[in-house]
Design an enzyme around this catalytic site. Sequence first.
Site, PDB file in Angstrom:
ATOM      1  N   CYS A  74       0.841  -1.210   0.000  1.00 45.87           N
ATOM      2  CA  CYS A  74       0.000   0.000   0.000  1.00 45.87           C
ATOM      3  C   CYS A  74       0.872   1.255   0.000  1.00 45.87           C
ATOM      4  O   CYS A  74       1.889   1.337   0.688  1.00 45.87           O
ATOM      5  CB  CYS A  74      -0.913  -0.007   1.228  1.00 45.87           C
ATOM      6  SG  CYS A  74      -2.036   1.397   1.260  1.00 45.87           S
ATOM      7  N   CYS A 209     -19.435   0.969   9.333  1.00 48.84           N
ATOM      8  CA  CYS A 209     -18.593   0.375  10.370  1.00 48.84           C
ATOM      9  C   CYS A 209     -17.398   1.307  10.507  1.00 48.84           C
ATOM     10  O   CYS A 209     -16.613   1.448   9.567  1.00 48.84           O
ATOM     11  CB  CYS A 209     -18.154  -1.028   9.942  1.00 48.84           C
ATOM     12  SG  CYS A 209     -16.954  -1.778  11.061  1.00 48.84           S
TER      13      CYS A 209
HETATM   14 FE1  SF4 Z   1      -2.766   1.224   3.405  1.00 47.55          FE
HETATM   15 FE2  SF4 Z   1      -4.999   0.880   4.843  1.00 47.55          FE
HETATM   16 FE3  SF4 Z   1      -2.597   0.129   5.802  1.00 47.55          FE
HETATM   17 FE4  SF4 Z   1      -3.137   2.722   5.585  1.00 47.55          FE
HETATM   18  S1  SF4 Z   1      -4.215   1.235   6.908  1.00 47.55           S
HETATM   19  S2  SF4 Z   1      -1.235   1.710   4.948  1.00 47.55           S
HETATM   20  S3  SF4 Z   1      -4.386   2.730   3.709  1.00 47.55           S
HETATM   21  S4  SF4 Z   1      -3.638  -0.737   4.059  1.00 47.55           S
END
Ligand code: SF4
Length: 340
Positions: A74, A209
Amino acid sequence: MSSVFEQSVTLHRPRQAAPANPQPAERWSVDAIEALFNLPFPELMHRAQTAHRENFSPNQVEFATLLSVKTGGCQEDCGYCPQAARFDTGVKATKLMEPDEVRLAAQRAKDAGATRFCMGAAWRAPKDRDIEKVAELVRTVKALGLETCATLGMLEDGHAETLQSAGLDYYNHNLDSAPDFYGDIITTRDYQDRLDTLARVRSAGVKVCCGGIVGMGETRRQRAGLVAELANLTPYPESVPINNLVKVEGTPLADQADLDPFEFVRTIAVARITMPKARVRLSAGRQQMGDAVQALCFLAGANSIFYGDKLLTTGNPDTDADVALLERLGMTRSAPEAQP
Ligand code: SF4
Ligand code: SAM
Ligand code: DTB
């Protein structure tokens, strides 16, 4: 001893399901919520239990199973998250899972006793083609008779509608912290982005949610600030996950000091008092917590858990251990909510 899967004899005014759209009973100031946090523990627990019993059977817990349908890689910088590509956490990035694989996992979860199935994807924001593919996953899970939930990051106009048409019951998108602490944890998107996604979910008729994480180094007032943001959403979320930070090596929060477990229990109690009709979920962090603290969380009004030996990338208690814990406490699993 009766099985955890049997319905308990309910002695209170029980409700199996949160209403589709609980309205906020009142607007909560941060001061008022901080005052709840500051109550003597027995007094706070009494108030939370009163609110709990007015709306639910206190002896029943919902089982929701999580599946990471797209893991890691991500681009965001959420300081707690093992799936952010920029942190060296050993999590391998995967592609979105295929419907057949997800069907098998959902069927296993159902057979083990889950009633809700939540699919998580490590995206900043899904693309249009991702939404089409996740809609297929939602149809697949819904066809098994499970409640469906997805957490995919920020949504654009139309995304929530597509997911709703596919049968999505809940969308999970957390506020994560108080507004004045948020910038210490995440810099790649802001609080308003999160509120905008929540508004899109709500207006598409998908249940919300939304919760947060505690134990990230925030103050008690900032925990009150998070709960105030949640409780003042109009209407407040149907489902409120309260996560205790899972410290993962390689993330900036890996060495964060432990939160006092009683402070975690207080957070659950305050969520219960301020959002009395919501499912309050004792979420991440159970494996590190021990049975006694979990039991206190149930007494404080938590009535949902993630059920299955994995959260998204980190561990969770084994299903056998959870079934045994509920049996030891004489508690039972909630029946599924009525499906439309
Ligand atoms: Fe990515 Fe969600 Fe993890 Fe943030 S919480 S780094 S957006 S997977
Ligand atoms: N990528 C999407 C997003 O951020 O909206 C969805 C998945 S993300 C992993 C879902 C939530 O998991 C986060 O908002 C956060 O509240 C929670 N979470 C992630 N890592 C965690 C950790 N180490 N401890 C506790 N909660 C965590
Ligand atoms: C939520 O509030 N907690 C869940 C779910 N929503 C998606 C995720 C917890 C993740 C914990 C860290 C991990 O396993 O990667």
